[in-house]
Scaffold this motif. Structure first.
Motif, PDB file in Angstrom:
ATOM      1  N   THR A  11       0.653  -1.212   0.085  1.00 19.57           N
ATOM      2  CA  THR A  11       0.185   0.134   0.206  1.00 19.57           C
ATOM      3  C   THR A  11       0.921   1.008  -0.252  1.00 19.57           C
ATOM      4  O   THR A  11       0.104   2.516  -0.062  1.00 19.57           O
ATOM      5  CB  THR A  11      -0.841   0.184   1.008  1.00 19.57           C
ATOM      6  N   ALA A  13       4.367   3.674  -0.677  1.00 19.66           N
ATOM      7  CA  ALA A  13       5.211   4.416  -2.171  1.00 19.66           C
ATOM      8  C   ALA A  13       5.664   3.058  -2.669  1.00 19.66           C
ATOM      9  O   ALA A  13       5.789   3.032  -4.346  1.00 19.66           O
ATOM     10  CB  ALA A  13       5.996   5.751  -1.829  1.00 19.66           C
ATOM     11  N   GLU A  14       6.326   2.764  -2.711  1.00 12.47           N
ATOM     12  CA  GLU A  14       7.661   1.817  -3.509  1.00 12.47           C
ATOM     13  C   GLU A  14       6.759   0.324  -3.636  1.00 12.47           C
ATOM     14  O   GLU A  14       6.765  -0.083  -4.664  1.00 12.47           O
ATOM     15  CB  GLU A  14       9.041   0.916  -2.233  1.00 12.47           C
ATOM     16  N   SER A  33      -1.134  -6.000   3.135  1.00  8.43           N
ATOM     17  CA  SER A  33      -1.196  -5.036   4.390  1.00  8.43           C
ATOM     18  C   SER A  33      -1.772  -4.959   5.742  1.00  8.43           C
ATOM     19  O   SER A  33      -2.148  -6.274   5.498  1.00  8.43           O
ATOM     20  CB  SER A  33      -2.377  -3.679   3.626  1.00  8.43           C
ATOM     21  N   ARG A  34      -1.828  -4.299   6.479  1.00  9.41           N
ATOM     22  CA  ARG A  34      -1.910  -4.450   8.103  1.00  9.41           C
ATOM     23  C   ARG A  34      -3.372  -4.450   7.748  1.00  9.41           C
ATOM     24  O   ARG A  34      -4.253  -5.276   8.805  1.00  9.41           O
ATOM     25  CB  ARG A  34      -1.582  -3.757   9.400  1.00  9.41           C
ATOM     26  N   LYS A  38      -7.742  -1.512   3.490  1.00 11.82           N
ATOM     27  CA  LYS A  38      -6.695  -1.300   2.650  1.00 11.82           C
ATOM     28  C   LYS A  38      -5.705  -1.614   1.575  1.00 11.82           C
ATOM     29  O   LYS A  38      -5.165  -0.791   0.626  1.00 11.82           O
ATOM     30  CB  LYS A  38      -5.677  -0.369   4.421  1.00 11.82           C
ATOM     31  N   VAL A  69       8.425  -2.468   2.996  1.00 10.10           N
ATOM     32  CA  VAL A  69       8.096  -1.637   4.745  1.00 10.10           C
ATOM     33  C   VAL A  69       9.367  -1.240   4.846  1.00 10.10           C
ATOM     34  O   VAL A  69      10.231  -1.517   4.880  1.00 10.10           O
ATOM     35  CB  VAL A  69       7.372  -2.300   5.944  1.00 10.10           C
ATOM     36  N   HIS A 135      16.837  -1.410  -4.245  1.00 18.43           N
ATOM     37  CA  HIS A 135      16.722  -0.407  -3.299  1.00 18.43           C
ATOM     38  C   HIS A 135      17.265   1.162  -3.946  1.00 18.43           C
ATOM     39  O   HIS A 135      16.737   1.800  -3.614  1.00 18.43           O
ATOM     40  CB  HIS A 135      18.152  -0.504  -2.308  1.00 18.43           C
ATOM     41  N   ALA A 139       9.863   5.402  -5.965  1.00 17.53           N
ATOM     42  CA  ALA A 139       8.958   4.702  -5.850  1.00 17.53           C
ATOM     43  C   ALA A 139       7.890   6.397  -7.013  1.00 17.53           C
ATOM     44  O   ALA A 139       7.582   5.613  -7.716  1.00 17.53           O
ATOM     45  CB  ALA A 139       8.057   5.312  -4.997  1.00 17.53           C
TER      46      ALA A 139
HETATM   47  N1  LIG Z   1      10.436   5.290  -1.333  1.00 18.71           N
HETATM   48  C1  LIG Z   1      11.048   5.118  -2.195  1.00 18.71           C
HETATM   49  O1  LIG Z   1      11.506   5.630  -3.243  1.00 18.71           O
HETATM   50  C2  LIG Z   1      12.267   3.520  -2.143  1.00 18.71           C
HETATM   51  C3  LIG Z   1      12.873   3.150  -3.097  1.00 18.71           C
HETATM   52  C4  LIG Z   1      14.055   1.948  -2.816  1.00 18.71           C
HETATM   53  C5  LIG Z   1      13.449   1.507  -1.572  1.00 18.71           C
HETATM   54  N2  LIG Z   1      12.721   1.752  -0.624  1.00 18.71           N
HETATM   55  C6  LIG Z   1      12.491   0.868   0.786  1.00 18.71           C
HETATM   56  O2  LIG Z   1      11.341   0.564   0.943  1.00 18.71           O
HETATM   57  C7  LIG Z   1      10.703  -0.144   1.817  1.00 18.71           C
HETATM   58  C8  LIG Z   1       8.938   1.036   2.229  1.00 18.71           C
HETATM   59  O3  LIG Z   1       9.954   2.333   1.485  1.00 18.71           O
HETATM   60  P1  LIG Z   1       7.983   3.646   0.961  1.00 18.71           P
HETATM   61  O4  LIG Z   1       8.662   4.276   0.595  1.00 18.71           O
HETATM   62  O5  LIG Z   1       7.403   2.841   0.388  1.00 18.71           O
HETATM   63  O6  LIG Z   1       7.501   3.226   2.820  1.00 18.71           O
HETATM   64  P2  LIG Z   1       6.252   3.610   3.010  1.00 18.71           P
HETATM   65  O7  LIG Z   1       5.403   3.918   2.501  1.00 18.71           O
HETATM   66  O8  LIG Z   1       5.957   4.343   4.047  1.00 18.71           O
HETATM   67  O9  LIG Z   1       5.638   2.680   4.005  1.00 18.71           O
HETATM   68  C9  LIG Z   1       4.996   0.789   3.203  1.00 18.71           C
HETATM   69  C10 LIG Z   1       4.186   0.130   3.708  1.00 18.71           C
HETATM   70  O10 LIG Z   1       4.451  -0.176   4.573  1.00 18.71           O
HETATM   71  C11 LIG Z   1       4.066  -0.479   6.076  1.00 18.71           C
HETATM   72  N3  LIG Z   1       4.157   0.286   7.051  1.00 18.71           N
HETATM   73  C12 LIG Z   1       3.665   1.463   6.933  1.00 18.71           C
HETATM   74  N4  LIG Z   1       4.495   1.457   9.178  1.00 18.71           N
HETATM   75  C13 LIG Z   1       4.435   0.281   9.295  1.00 18.71           C
HETATM   76  C14 LIG Z   1       5.005   0.151  10.906  1.00 18.71           C
HETATM   77  N5  LIG Z   1       5.480   0.831  11.595  1.00 18.71           N
HETATM   78  N6  LIG Z   1       4.192  -0.752  11.005  1.00 18.71           N
HETATM   79  C15 LIG Z   1       4.363  -2.464  10.320  1.00 18.71           C
HETATM   80  N7  LIG Z   1       3.867  -1.574   9.220  1.00 18.71           N
HETATM   81  C16 LIG Z   1       4.219  -0.281   8.541  1.00 18.71           C
HETATM   82  C17 LIG Z   1       2.083   0.398   5.388  1.00 18.71           C
HETATM   83  O11 LIG Z   1       1.782  -0.634   4.944  1.00 18.71           O
HETATM   84  P3  LIG Z   1      -0.126  -0.560   6.035  1.00 18.71           P
HETATM   85  O12 LIG Z   1       0.145   0.135   6.630  1.00 18.71           O
HETATM   86  O13 LIG Z   1      -0.482  -0.889   4.945  1.00 18.71           O
HETATM   87  O14 LIG Z   1       0.026  -2.287   6.535  1.00 18.71           O
HETATM   88  C18 LIG Z   1       2.992   1.534   4.542  1.00 18.71           C
HETATM   89  O15 LIG Z   1       1.980   1.402   3.379  1.00 18.71           O
HETATM   90  C19 LIG Z   1      11.448   1.243   2.682  1.00 18.71           C
HETATM   91  O16 LIG Z   1      12.045   0.070   3.610  1.00 18.71           O
HETATM   92  C20 LIG Z   1      12.013   1.950   1.859  1.00 18.71           C
HETATM   93  O17 LIG Z   1      13.831   2.281   2.674  1.00 18.71           O
HETATM   94  C21 LIG Z   1      11.740   2.605  -1.160  1.00 18.71           C
END
Ligand SMILES: NC(=O)c1ccc[n+]([C@@H]2O[C@H](COP(=O)([O-])OP(=O)(O)OC[C@H]3O[C@@H](n4cnc5c(N)ncnc54)[C@H](OP(=O)(O)O)[C@@H]3O)[C@@H](O)[C@H]2O)c1
Length: 222
Positions: A11, A13-14, A33-34, A38, A69, A135, A139
Motif C-alpha cells: 500500500t 510508495a515503493e 497490508s496490515r 486498505k 516496509v 533499493h 517509487a
Molecule cells: N520510497 C522509495 O523510493 C524507496 C525506494 C527503494 C527502497 N525503498 C524502501 O522500501 C521500503 C518502503 O518504503 P516506502 O517509501 O514505500 O514506505 P512507506 O510508504 O512509508 O510504507 C510502506 C508500507 O509499510 C507499512 N508500514 C508503515 N509503517 C509501518 C509500521 N510502523 N508497522 C508496520 N507496517 C508499517 C504500511 O503498510 P500498511 O499500513 O498497509 O500495513 C505502508 O504502506 C523502505 O524500507 C524503504 O527504505 C523505498
C-alpha cells in the motif's frame, strides 16, 4: 513455484510502484497490508490482476514475496508473515535501513547487528532464500507507467536460482537491468547506495535519481 507475486507493504510508495509495474506486465500481484481493506483499495487503484489481502494472506499463495516496509516495521512484519509463506517461496528485501527510523536523517543509514537489513531478514526467516534488490529504484519513477525506468538494480543473495528468479522479475520493468552483485553479505552496499541516491535527490532537487553500472559484460545479470 507459485506464479503470484506478493508485495508486503504494497500500500506504500515503493510497494505500490513495484506492484503497478508487475501487474502492468501481466503478472498476478497480491498486495499485502496490515489492513485487508486498505490492501483491497490499493489493488483497485493499481488495477490489472491485482488483489488485496492482509500481509499473511498475501504471502500464502505467492512464489515471490517482495518486502517494502520501513526498517522500523521490518522485523514485526516478517514475524507476521513467516508462518504463512508458501514452501519454496523467495523473499525479496528492499529495506533501506535509514536513520530516520530513529528520528535521524533520511540520507544516512544505520548499522545493524546482522550487517544489513537483508541479512536481518535472513535471520528472521531461516531456510527462506533471501534476495536483496530494488533499493535504488525510486517509487516516484515506478509510479509513472508511461515512462520506462532508466536504471540498473543490483541483486545480492546466496541462492543462485532465487537471484535468477528476481532478475526475471526486475526485467518485467521496462528500462531496468538486473545485475548480480554477489552474496547477501554485499547487501549493505546496496542499502547504503540507496541513501546516496536520496542524498543526490535532496541536493539536486529531484525525486528519481538512479544508477547505471558501466563496463560489465553482457549477461552480468543473475
Ligand atoms: N520510497 C522509495 O523510493 C524507496 C525506494 C527503494 C527502497 N525503498 C524502501 O522500501 C521500503 C518502503 O518504503 P516506502 O517509501 O514505500 O514506505 P512507506 O510508504 O512509508 O510504507 C510502506 C508500507 O509499510 C507499512 N508500514 C508503515 N509503517 C509501518 C509500521 N510502523 N508497522 C508496520 N507496517 C508499517 C504500511 O503498510 P500498511 O499500513 O498497509 O500495513 C505502508 O504502506 C523502505 O524500507 C524503504 O527504505 C523505498
Amino acid at each position: 513455484m507459485k506464479t503470484s507475486i506478493a508485495v508486503v507493504g504494497g500500500t506504500g510508495a515503493e510497494g505500490s510502484g513495484l506492484a503497478l509495474r508487475f501487474a502492468g506486465a501481466g503478472r498476478p500481484v497480491r498486495i499485502g497490508s496490515r489492513s485487508a481493506e486498505k490492501a483491497q483499495e490499493a489493488a483497485r487503484r493499481i488495477g490489472g490482476n491485482c488483489s488485496g489481502h492482509t500481509n499473511a494472506d498475501a504471502v500464502s499463495d505467492a512464489g515471490i514475496v517482495v518486502l517494502t516496509v520501513p526498517l522500523a516495521a521490518q522485523i514485526e512484519t516478517l514475524k507476521a508473515i513467516r508462518a504463512s509463506m508458501a514452501p519454496g517461496a523467495i523473499l525479496v528485501d528492499a529495506t533501506v535501513p535509514l536513520e530516520i527510523a530513529i528520528g535521524g536523517r533520511i540520507s544516512r543509514t544505520l548499522t545493524l547487528w546482522d550487517g544489513s537489513a537483508a541479512q536481518q531478514a535472513a535471520r528472521m526467516l531461516p531456510g527462506v532464500p533471501i534476495v536483496a534488490a530494488f533499493h535504488a529504484m525510486s517509487a516516484e519513477a515506478l509510479a509513472h507507467l508511461d515512462h520506462p525506468l532508466d536504471c540498473d538494480t543490483l541483486i545480492c543473495g546466496d541462492n543462485a536460482e532465487a537471484k535468477a528468479a528476481v532478475s526475471e522479475l526486475a526485467a518485467l520493468i521496462p528500462g531496468v537491468r538486473a545485475i548480480d552483485a554477489g552474496p547477501l553479505d554485499n547487501a549493505r552496499l546496496l542499502e547504503t547506495s540507496a541513501a546516496l541516491l536520496i542524498s543526490l535527490n535532496l541536493r539536486h532537487k529531484v525525486k528519481h535519481s538512479g544508477m547505471r553500472i558501466t563496463g560489465l559484460p553482457v549477461g552480468a545479470g543473475a
